[in-house]
Design a protein around this motif. Sequence first.
Motif, short mmCIF file in Angstrom:
data_model
loop_
_atom_site.label_atom_id
_atom_site.label_comp_id
_atom_site.label_asym_id
_atom_site.label_seq_id
_atom_site.Cartn_x
_atom_site.Cartn_y
_atom_site.Cartn_z
N LEU A 195 0.94 -1.34 0.10
CA LEU A 195 -0.01 0.20 -0.06
C LEU A 195 0.86 1.20 -0.13
O LEU A 195 1.74 1.35 0.64
N ILE A 196 0.82 2.10 -1.13
CA ILE A 196 1.26 3.59 -0.99
C ILE A 196 0.76 4.37 0.15
O ILE A 196 -0.30 4.71 0.25
N ILE A 245 17.23 15.80 -5.07
CA ILE A 245 17.55 14.82 -6.02
C ILE A 245 16.78 14.68 -7.02
O ILE A 245 16.89 13.77 -7.97
N ASN A 246 15.61 15.62 -6.98
CA ASN A 246 14.75 15.42 -8.07
C ASN A 246 14.06 14.07 -8.41
O ASN A 246 14.12 13.72 -9.58
N ARG A 247 13.56 13.69 -7.33
CA ARG A 247 13.01 12.39 -7.35
C ARG A 247 11.83 12.34 -6.17
O ARG A 247 11.60 13.19 -5.45
N TRP A 248 10.80 11.32 -6.44
CA TRP A 248 9.61 11.17 -5.93
C TRP A 248 10.03 10.17 -4.57
O TRP A 248 10.69 8.93 -5.03
N HIS A 249 9.71 10.36 -3.27
CA HIS A 249 9.90 9.36 -2.33
C HIS A 249 8.50 8.58 -2.46
O HIS A 249 7.72 9.34 -2.19
N VAL A 250 8.67 7.56 -2.51
CA VAL A 250 7.48 6.68 -2.38
C VAL A 250 7.57 5.70 -1.37
O VAL A 250 8.19 4.78 -1.24
N GLY A 251 6.71 5.94 -0.32
CA GLY A 251 6.74 5.19 1.01
C GLY A 251 5.52 4.32 0.96
O GLY A 251 4.39 4.74 0.53
N THR A 252 5.70 3.20 1.70
CA THR A 252 4.73 2.18 1.59
C THR A 252 4.37 1.62 2.85
O THR A 252 5.45 1.92 3.94
N TRP A 260 -8.20 7.87 -2.85
CA TRP A 260 -6.84 6.99 -3.18
C TRP A 260 -6.45 6.51 -2.07
O TRP A 260 -5.89 5.73 -2.01
N GLY A 261 -6.74 7.03 -0.80
CA GLY A 261 -6.36 6.38 0.43
C GLY A 261 -4.59 6.47 0.71
O GLY A 261 -4.15 5.62 1.37
N ILE A 262 -4.15 7.67 0.20
CA ILE A 262 -2.83 8.00 0.31
C ILE A 262 -2.57 9.13 1.41
O ILE A 262 -3.41 10.10 1.23
N ASP A 263 -1.96 8.74 2.26
CA ASP A 263 -2.02 9.73 3.51
C ASP A 263 -1.43 11.21 2.95
O ASP A 263 -2.01 12.22 3.33
N SER A 314 0.12 20.28 -1.04
CA SER A 314 -0.87 18.85 -1.22
C SER A 314 -1.42 18.95 -2.28
O SER A 314 -2.18 19.98 -2.55
N ILE A 315 -1.63 17.61 -3.09
CA ILE A 315 -2.64 17.72 -4.27
C ILE A 315 -3.84 17.79 -3.79
O ILE A 315 -4.76 18.43 -4.39
#
Length: 618
Positions: A167-168, A177-184, A458-461, A470-471
Motif C-alpha cells: 500500500l502506498i 535529488i529531483n525524485r519522488w520518495h514513495v513510502g509504503t 485514493w487512500g494515500i496519507d 498537497s495535491i
Amino acid sequence: MSLAPSDCPPVSAERIAELHAKYLRERDRRIKTNHNDQYVETSGRWAGIYEHDPYNAVTPRGPITGETDVVILGAGYCGMMVAIELKKAGIADFYNVDHGGDFGGTWYWNRYPGIQCDNDALCYMPLLEETGYMPSKKFCDGHEIQTHCRIIAETFDLYPRALFHTLIKDLRWDPEINRWHVGTNRGDDIKARFVVLAMGPLNKPKLPGIPGIDSFKGKLFHTARWDYEYTGGEWRNPVLDKLADKTLAIIGTGATAVQIVPYLGRYAKKLHVIQRTPSSVDARDNRPTDPDWFRSQEPGWQEKRIRNFHHAAMERLAPGEPDLVQDIWTEISRNVAAELEAEGWPEHTMEDYVARREVIDYRVMERLRQRCEELVDDPATAEALKPYYRFLCKRPCSNDDYYPTFNRPNVALIDVAATRGVERMTEKGFVANGQEYDVDCMIFASGYEVTNDLDRRWGIDRIEGRDGISIYDYWREGFQTFQGMMAHNFPNMFFTGFTQAGANSTNSKTFVDQGRHIGYIASQALKRGAETVEPTQAAQDDYIRHLRSIAVDNSAFTNECTPSYFNNEGDQTKKRFIFGEPWGEGYYAFEDMLAKWRDAGELAGLELARTTQLETAE
C-alpha cells in the motif's frame, strides 16, 4: 444500412410531463443532507475490509530503498496499460505497486457470486488482438477477466517488476535529488524519477454510515471481500451451500447487488434485500462468442468496435454507421438513428438531436418499468422495484434472474426510500421502517470511494509536490491540470482516469491512450536529459480556459437525477465529479488534439529542467 429500433412503448407529451414530475419527486425522497458523508471509510475496526487479502498470503520481503525510473500506483487495467505503454516507449525500469496479490485491480478483489462485466467484453477487455484472447461470451465472468489480466501480464512480462501486497502511504517530491520518495506500508522508500497514479475509481470499498453498525454481533462483510468460507462455494462455482440455515440481508441494489441477489435468494433460508433506489434492469442476453466470427476479424477490429460503441453509448451514430454492440448501452442512440434514417436523415441541429434522445429516454425507461411489472408477481414489490429517473442517472444493469428472485417465498424487498436508508443496526440485525429484523449476516453492497474527495478515494496519507504543496489542497476547489494528466507544482507526476481529459465509454481504452501519452512525455524527458518535466502555469491556465470554453453543461440533467455516485449523491456544491471535466468536443477529438501535439515534437507547454540549465518548450 438498416437500424432496427428496440420495441419501446410510445409516450405522449402529457405522459412525459407526468413522468418528469414523478422523477423529481422520487429524487427528493432520496436525497440525504449529508450526501457522500453518509458513507464511512474502511478504517479503524473496518480497516481489514480494505487492507486484508483473503485470497493470497503476503510474501515476506525486505524494504526497497533504491531508485527506479517510474513507480506506477496500481496493477489493475489502468496500471497494466500504463506499464505496457511505458515499455513500448523504451522505459523498462519501473514498478507496478498494488495492495492486491496479483494483477487485476477490481477484478482481483471482487469475487462475489455472479460477478461479470456489464458492458461488451469485446470492447471492455483490452489487447484482445495483441494477446489473441477470445472472450467466451458477451459479458464475461470475473474469473475469466482476471485470467485475462494475468495473460496480459505474462505476455508483456510485467510480473518481474510487480510489488504486490503493498500500500502506498506517502508520495513526497524531493528537490535535492529531483525524485519522488514513495513510502509504503512495507517500509519502502523508493526514489522514483516519475510516478503515475493509476489506481482506478474502484479500488477502495466504502460502508454505509448506519448508526449502531459497530454493535452488530453477526457476520458482516463487503462484496469486494466475499467470504466463501462463510457462504460456501467459490467464485468459479458459486454454490452457496452453507447458507441453507442462514437469514441474510444485503444493503444496496446497484450493479453489484443485481448480480449477487439471485444467488443469495437461491441458497439462503431467508434474504432481505434493502433498497433505497432501484436500478434499471434489462434482459441480459449473454450469448457466447462465435469462434468463427472471432477468427474472421481483420486487424484493427477491436479499435473499430470500441469507437463504434463509444459513438452509440456516449455520442451519436453517424448516417450509415451500424450498431455493432446492440445492447442496452446503445439502445437510445440506435433508436434515434433508426428514427432519423426512416425520415431520410433530414438536416437537424444538435438541439433537435438532444430533444429526440430525451423522448427515446422516456420510452426506454417505460419499457424497463414494464419489464419489471411483467416479471415480478407481487404488484407492490414490482412498483417499488421500478426505476423512476432518466436512463443514465444510475448505472444501467442487465440480468435475467434478478426480478424473478423476488417471486421466491424466502426473499423480501425492504424499501427504505421513505426513511432514506436503514434507521439503525442492532446486536441481532437492523431496523427499517420502524421494524426490527434479526439476521445472521449483513452484506454490504455499498460500492467504492468514487467520490470527489480524493484523499478518501485514493487512500494515500500524503501527496506533496514542490514546496510541500498537497495535491488534496491544490485540487480542493476543482482539478487543475494540463491535458488532464499533469499539474504545475507536481513535476514528473502523471494522473489517469477522469480528470480534465477525454472520457470514453470503455475505461480500458482510456487507460491505453493515457498510457501512450504518458510514455511519450516521460521517454522524451529522458532522451533530452531532463531531470524534471512540468507544465508551466501559463500553459495550464490556457488549457483549463479552453477546456471550459468547450464544455458541455450537463448540470441540468445531473441535478434532476436521483442521488448516486454519478452526481455526488445529489450534492450540487461540490467542485469535482466522478467523471471530472471531460473534453467537450468528444473523446476522439481530444485524442486527435494530443496526437497533433505529440507529432509536433515540441512538448509545448512543458518546462524541462536539467541540473545546469532550463529549457522551456512553448
